[in-house]
Enzyme design. Structure first.
Site, short mmCIF file in Angstrom:
data_model
loop_
_atom_site.label_atom_id
_atom_site.label_comp_id
_atom_site.label_asym_id
_atom_site.label_seq_id
_atom_site.Cartn_x
_atom_site.Cartn_y
_atom_site.Cartn_z
N ARG A 131 1.81 -0.73 -8.45
CA ARG A 131 1.48 0.63 -8.91
C ARG A 131 -0.03 0.67 -9.01
NH1 ARG A 131 4.43 4.87 -12.05
NH2 ARG A 131 2.86 6.04 -13.19
N HIS A 167 5.16 8.21 -3.79
CA HIS A 167 5.83 7.80 -5.03
C HIS A 167 7.34 7.72 -4.76
CE1 HIS A 167 6.14 6.77 -9.09
NE2 HIS A 167 5.81 7.90 -9.69
N GLN A 227 10.08 7.29 -7.56
CA GLN A 227 10.28 8.51 -8.33
C GLN A 227 11.23 9.45 -7.59
OE1 GLN A 227 8.86 9.58 -11.46
NE2 GLN A 227 10.42 11.15 -11.19
N ASP A 255 4.11 18.89 -10.60
CA ASP A 255 3.43 17.67 -11.05
C ASP A 255 2.05 18.10 -11.55
OD1 ASP A 255 2.59 15.03 -11.44
OD2 ASP A 255 2.35 14.59 -9.31
N CYS A 288 7.72 14.78 -12.81
CA CYS A 288 7.73 13.30 -12.87
C CYS A 288 7.08 12.72 -14.11
CB CYS A 288 7.04 12.75 -11.62
SG CYS A 288 5.35 13.35 -11.49
N ARG A 336 14.68 6.66 -13.60
CA ARG A 336 13.74 5.69 -13.02
C ARG A 336 14.25 4.27 -13.28
NH1 ARG A 336 10.20 5.32 -10.30
NH2 ARG A 336 8.19 5.20 -11.30
N1 NVA Z 1 0.52 12.80 -8.98
C1 NVA Z 1 0.40 12.00 -10.18
C2 NVA Z 1 1.67 11.21 -10.37
C3 NVA Z 1 1.80 10.56 -11.70
C4 NVA Z 1 3.11 9.80 -11.86
C5 NVA Z 1 -0.81 11.12 -10.07
O1 NVA Z 1 -1.06 10.56 -9.00
O2 NVA Z 1 -1.54 10.96 -11.06
#
Ligand code: NVA
Length: 245
Positions: A18, A45, A48, A141, A182, A227
């Protein structure tokens, strides 16, 4: 990363990455010799997206290939990319609604439209709120993703018209439509980012209004729980596969 991957591969049976660069996840996968799970990169992602589909299956009474997923907001971010991919692969309808400058990457869109031809999916993009019509799930998001922290002003200007409000949920014309996110989310003034955005730009909510986030149609905590279950399934499906081959 090649050397690090080889070292980690000797210590662990699997690695979840991550972090920022998609390339790093791919190098880990190439050199570690163990399964590598993408837990979030700047481009994708995928874990997710699996939890999101599980949440859809739990909260709607239609088969996946009859469902319309609408993603509204920054439609070219990691979460949106993976949603478009999973919808294409599973034969779903996916509509990304965003200002033109935040539309999905043209190459990814073209590739997913090609996948859609095989699976029966319908993948489309729009800059019109009215295209939320018929949605079974409305997803958003954060407006500013990791690594883009200098873009608040621009994103607020571009994306405020695309905030998920009660009116947007009503525009689906579907009283069973669910709301997905998410997390983390800036839907009130209880976070540091929320407070700073209020002080600087006067916004009390960003990508989703607090009432939609907290409404019964909001399944964001089901997503968060899923998740756990989907990651466990991925581990079961992949650990030890190398030795079998
Ligand atoms: N689009 C967000 C996802 C967070 C789970 C980011 O990249 O910060």
């Amino acid at each position: 990363m090649e050397d690090t991957a080889r070292v980690l591969g000797r210590f662990y049976d699997g690695i979840e990455f991550r972090g920022f660069h998609q390339e790093t996840a791919e190098d880990l996968a190439r050199y570690s010799g163990v399964p590598v799970w993408n837990g979030l990169t700047d481009l994708y992602h995928p874990t997710q997206a699996l939890a999101d589909v599980m949440t859809l299956m739990e909260n709607t009474d239609k088969p996946l290939n009859k469902l319309k997923m609408v993603y509204m907001g920054d439609a070219r971010n990691n979460v949106a990319n993976s949603l478009m991919i999973i919808c294409a692969k599973l034969g779903m309808r996916y509509t990304a609604i965003s200002p033109k400058s935040l539309a999905p990457d043209a190459n990814l869109l073209r590739d997913m439209q090609a996948v859609a031809k095989e699976t029966g999916a319908i993948i489309s993009i729009s800059d019109q709120l009215k295209d939320v019509d018929g949605a079974d799930a409305v997803y958003t998001d954060v407006w500013v993703s990791m690594g883009e922290e200098d873009k608040y002003e621009e994103r607020i200007r571009l994306l405020t018209p695309y905030r998920i409000t009660r009116e947007v949920m009503q525009k689906t014309g579907n009283d069973k439509a669910i709301f997905l996110h998410c997390l983390p989310s800036f839907h009130d003034l209880k976070t540091q980012v929320g407070k700073e955005t209020f002080e600087k730009y006067g916004l009390t909510e960003m990508e989703v209004t607090d009432d939609v986030f907290r409404a019964p149609a909001s399944k964001v905590f089901d997503q968060a729980e899923n998740r756990l279950h989907t990651i466990k399934a991925i581990m079961v499906a992949t650990i030890g596969r190398q030795e079998d081959q």
